[in-house]
Write an enzyme that holds these catalytic residues in place. Structure first.
Site, mmCIF file in Angstrom:
data_model
loop_
_atom_site.group_PDB
_atom_site.id
_atom_site.type_symbol
_atom_site.label_atom_id
_atom_site.label_comp_id
_atom_site.label_asym_id
_atom_site.label_seq_id
_atom_site.Cartn_x
_atom_site.Cartn_y
_atom_site.Cartn_z
ATOM 1 N N TYR A 568 0.849 -1.195 0.000
ATOM 2 C CA TYR A 568 0.000 0.000 0.000
ATOM 3 C C TYR A 568 0.881 1.240 0.000
ATOM 4 C CZ TYR A 568 -3.304 3.523 1.707
ATOM 5 O OH TYR A 568 -4.073 4.651 1.860
ATOM 6 N N ASP A 665 9.218 2.735 0.141
ATOM 7 C CA ASP A 665 8.132 3.343 0.902
ATOM 8 C C ASP A 665 8.332 2.945 2.360
ATOM 9 O OD1 ASP A 665 5.808 4.016 2.228
ATOM 10 O OD2 ASP A 665 4.471 3.382 0.621
ATOM 11 N N LYS A 693 4.375 9.850 8.856
ATOM 12 C CA LYS A 693 3.994 9.390 10.185
ATOM 13 C C LYS A 693 4.936 9.905 11.281
ATOM 14 C CE LYS A 693 1.505 5.406 8.326
ATOM 15 N NZ LYS A 693 0.155 5.929 8.435
#
Length: 879
Positions: A568, A665, A693
């Site tokens: 994702y 990622d 994050k």
């Protein structure tokens, strides 16, 4: 050649009776049944291909009357074995030497003899007893010749108007490789090993181990299984209802979860072993449902369960029909709708999947279509399997287990569980429920209130978060295992972070102009990844990925992007390709598929989808080198909670040689598994790294860092004309705002100052993973707990698949959802169906409470029948 000649001679007789049957298609039932019996007799004489073709005819209810169809549903019979001289010759050819040189003992009397092969008992030099399956002499040539003849016969019959709609020649062309491949023991051995891997660690299903070193195209050697034959269910040592429930559970697990199923599950291919074990034999015929097949099947069943008949008709047509474009108009839809309502509303207590398919196939034929080959093979399997199950327990409710499997596949709570939790939440969280209703009037919040694909029935509504705890608006306190999906590695409301945010806000919360905070955050990030690294700040991980991909295209001058299935990369069109529930194509060479309405078809189609950890993915990258700008990868996929260091190093080598950029990622793993990311652990240096994050300290943040020459592609050249032609634009009013930069800087400085944070998280994660797995094992519950470096996951599944698509296929979704709510009742919050995270704020006492809550929850769920296949579970009664 002799076998081929015999096949041609016999074909004349079969042709005659095939024509007789076709001519009499429009006559009375008695004549058609008589013709079917005669044809069946000749098919039996013709050998294995015709026997299997006859069984397939037994699934084509629209072609023949029901009584005639039954004539083709009884093709199971023992045949005379090969003569000893022929058997020895075949064994020598298959083993490469005399059987006396291979086996310490070999019984020339077969324990079973079928149309394709026969099975013998033997003993190896080490004393181990094995089963030796030997292809019958001449059967291979007979299969090939007769398949050619049968194809010609079906083409002749296809000229008749009433038969033409079933497209029998096309159907047979698709089935032919399956039917002729059953005499290849090497292929059968590979299929047997595949099914065995799917059932590894299953509580009551076994598949004999294949001795590859002794097997060949003509001979298959495997472990010999002692036990009661499926013909003798009374000797299985279990009550009939429990034995039948286990059989159905095992068979439906193959179909709905694995997509690889036994086509011939008759009594001769099943052994009841001591301890209630089911041992499946004979994988000459194995059916397969693709990812799309299983998705369509599950979505169809789900619409029927909800009684949404218009949707169910549309999904049935998509799932089952060949040439669905022919199936339009109200007549077809109304007729099929009536059939669906009858089977799914009126006859669930007498459910038969085959009976439903019988009626549906007739409708398809009347409207110029037919069932797909994949589901025709499934119908053949159900013909045998459900009939066998019903003979063991005539009173079994087949629909109850079918419903249970569709509940497990669909990411929703069943009605019974939802009602029970609704009463529970009404008592413990009334304000949260009220606030959710209030939100529904104005707010669409797809991350929590209205989560896409994985809706939360009872979302947590938080009033305050601190350290490792959450407190909801009803005053309930929970140990948090969600971590806000990643940012809060220090815990909530860390004093240093709170102070930094307050100070930055007091200074004006600057954005869209330069300030020292963004420079300081960029320096910390760059220093963590390499002395020559540059940094570009964004507002989220999704933005970071979008910018990184644009930079890669601008830098290389190429357009295509490669990504890995199940990874994702945010909610952009590119990031969502093949990333969630939907997968397509060969696992070794996946096809791209969208996971949302509104995605650009061109973006989906142009994405090269790879499989993480597979050597073939590296070959595919090399094959597309001239068109690939970059390969983006989660180096430690969140869904697997682990990484493959060797594969990541090989990926860097292949891409480096081809001039393809490697983009990591590390939005989740960045500064979580190490100060930097996974790349520091495995020793790789990607060209670009996407972050988010943690670098925002709990506020929206993203960043791209990497090689100076690559990241500088987003820096202005000073020439506006050159910028438009050769530079990658990156913007964002709030990118690098002072409040976010202050929070992120505070977190990174804390992590740098306290390097023991990472070993502590690693140790705590290891302890918790082992303790949770042990508690599940103590309860006898099939549960997989995986994790490392503060990231872990819990799934209720007997298997340990390496691919994300296989993990989701076998996931007991209802049980996983229920666990989240049971844990909440014991003071622990974990997000439903999501990766779980630890923070530095979690104490030993917190983890002990989590473990205790998990043990209690699993025991409660077991008592409620979540993991039982007993009659009580199948009928919905409480144990």
């Amino acid at each position: 050649m002799r076998s081929a000649g015999l096949a041609v001679v016999e074909a004349g007789r079969v042709l005659w009776w095939t024509v007789v049957l076709a001519v009499r298609f429009g006559l009375g039932r008695r004549d058609r049944v008589r013709a079917a019996r005669l044809l069946r007799a000749y098919l039996l004489r013709m050998g294995p291909l015709y026997i299997k073709a006859g069984q397939v005819l037994g699934t084509q209810s629209g072609l023949l009357p029901r009584d005639a169809v039954e004539e083709f549903r009884t093709f199971f019979a023992e045949l005379p074995p090969m003569r000893d001289r022929v058997l020895r010759r075949t064994l020598r050819r298959g083993l490469g030497r005399s059987p006396d040189e291979v086996f310490a003992a070999f019984d020339m009397r077969p324990v079973a003899a079928g149309s394709v092969a026969q099975v013998h008992r033997a003993r190896l030099d080490n004393g181990e007893t094995v089963a030796v399956k030997v292809v019958r002499a001449g059967v291979r040539g007979r299969l090939e010749a007769s398949s050619t003849v049968l194809g010609a016969l079906l083409s002749i019959v296809n000229v008749l108007p009433k038969v033409r709609g079933y497209d029998l020649p096309g159907h047979f062309r698709e089935l032919r490789p399956l039917l002729t491949g059953q005499c290849d023991m090497a292929g059968e051995g590979a299929r047997q090993q595949e099914v065995a891997a799917n059932f590894r660690n299953h509580p009551f299903v076994r598949v004999p181990r294949v001795h590859e070193e002794l097997s060949s195209r003509d001979v298959l050697v495997m472990d010999f299984v002692e036990g009661a034959s499926g013909h003798l269910p009374d000797e299985a040592g279990l009550p009939p209802h429990e034995l039948a429930a286990r059989m159905q559970d095992a068979f439906y697990c193959m179909v709905y979860f694995h997509g690889v199923f036994h086509v011939d599950p008759h009594p001769g291919n099943l052994v009841f072993a001591p301890g209630g074990l089911l041992v499946f034999l004979d994988f000459g015929l194995v059916g397969r449902l693709s990812e799309d097949d299983r998705w369509n099947l599950a979505s169809f069943y789900y619409a029927c369960i909800r009684k949404e008949w218009t949707t169910a008709v549309r999904r049935f047509t998509r799932a089952f029909a060949v040439r669905p474009e022919r199936l339009t108009g109200s007549a077809y839809e109304e007729e099929l709708g009536r059939i669906l309502r009858r089977h799914f509303e009126e006859e669930t207590s007498r459910w038969s999947t085959l009976a439903f398919l019988d009626d549906a196939i007739r409708i398809l034929g009347r409207h110029g279509s037919r069932i797909t080959t994949a589901f025709s093979v499934l119908a053949l399997s159900l013909l045998t399997g459900e009939g066998f199950i019903a003979k063991v327990d005539p009173d079994i409710d087949l629909w109850a287990t079918t419903r249970r499997f569709t509940d497990r596949f669909a990411p929703y709570l069943n009605d019974e569980l939802r009602d029970r939790l609704q009463h529970q939440m009404a008592d413990t969280a009334p304000r949260s429920l009220a606030l959710r209703k209030r939100a529904a009037r104005r707010l669409v919040a797809p991350t929590h209130f209205d989560r896409f694909v994985l809706p939360s029935a009872f979302p947590l509504v938080v009033d305050r978060a601190y350290g490792s705890k959450l407190r909801d608006v009803d005053g309930n306190e929970y140990i948090d295992l969600g971590g806000g999906f990643g940012p809060h590695i220090l815990g909530y409301a860390h004093p240093a972070v709170v102070a930094a945010i307050q100070d930055a806000a007091a200074r004006g919360a600057v954005n869209a102009v330069g300030h020292p905070g963004e420079v300081r955050l960029a320096e910390l990030i760059a220093e963590a990844f390499g002395p020559d690294h540059r940094v570009l700040l964004a507002n989220s991980g999704t933005e970071a990925v979008q910018v990184a991909l644009r930079i890669a295209r601008a830098f290389t001058g190429r357009q295509r992007v490669a990504k890995f299935e199940g990874h994702y990369h945010g909610f952009s069109d590119q990031g969502l390709v093949s990333s969630w529930f939907r997968y397509r194509g060969d696992p070794r060479a996946p096809e791209p598929v969208g996971n949302s309405a509104g995605m650009q078809d061109a973006v989906v189609a142009e994405t090269l989808v790879l499989q993480y950890g597979e050597r073939g993915s590296l070959d595919r990258i090399a094959a597309h080198a001239d068109e690939l700008a970059c390969v983006i990868v989660e180096p430690m996929p969140s869904a697997l909670a682990d990484y493959d260091a060797e594969f990541l190093r090989a990926l860097s080598d292949v891409c480096g040689k081809a001039g393809i950029l490697v983009v990591y990622d590390e939005v989740v793993t960045g500064f979580r598994v190490a100060y930097g990311g996974v790349q520091h652990i495995v020793g790789t240096v990607p060209d670009l790294t996407c972050l988010g994050k943690i670098i925002g300290g709990g506020l929206p943040a993203g960043a791209v860092t990497g090689r100076a020459d690559v990241v500088d592609t987003a820096r202005t050249s000073g020439d506006p004309f050159h910028d438009v032609d050769g530079r990658a634009f990156a913007g964002g009013t709030m990118s690098g705002n002072s409040v976010t930069c202050a929070a992120g800087t505070a977190v990174l400085e804390q992590l740098r100052a306290w390097p023991d944070t990472y070993p502590g998280l690693r140790e705590r994660t290891s302890w918790l993973v082992a303790d949770l797995a042990a508690r599940a094992a103590d309860c006898g519950v099939p549960c997989q707990v995986r994790g490392r470096d503060s990231i872990f996951s819990i799934t209720f599944d007997h298997a340990t698949p390496s691919l994300v698509r296989d993990r989701l296929a076998g996931l007991d979704v209802t049980a996983t959802l229920a666990l989240a709510y049971h844990m909440r009742g014991h003071g622990v919050f974990l997000p439903e169906l999501h990766t779980l995270l630890l923070s530095a704020a979690h104490s030993d006492a917190d983890l002990e409470q989590v473990s205790e809550a998990f043990g209690k929850s699993v025991r409660e769920m077991a008592s409620a029948g979540f993991f039982s296949i007993s009659r009580e579970r199948l009928t919905g009664e409480r144990l």
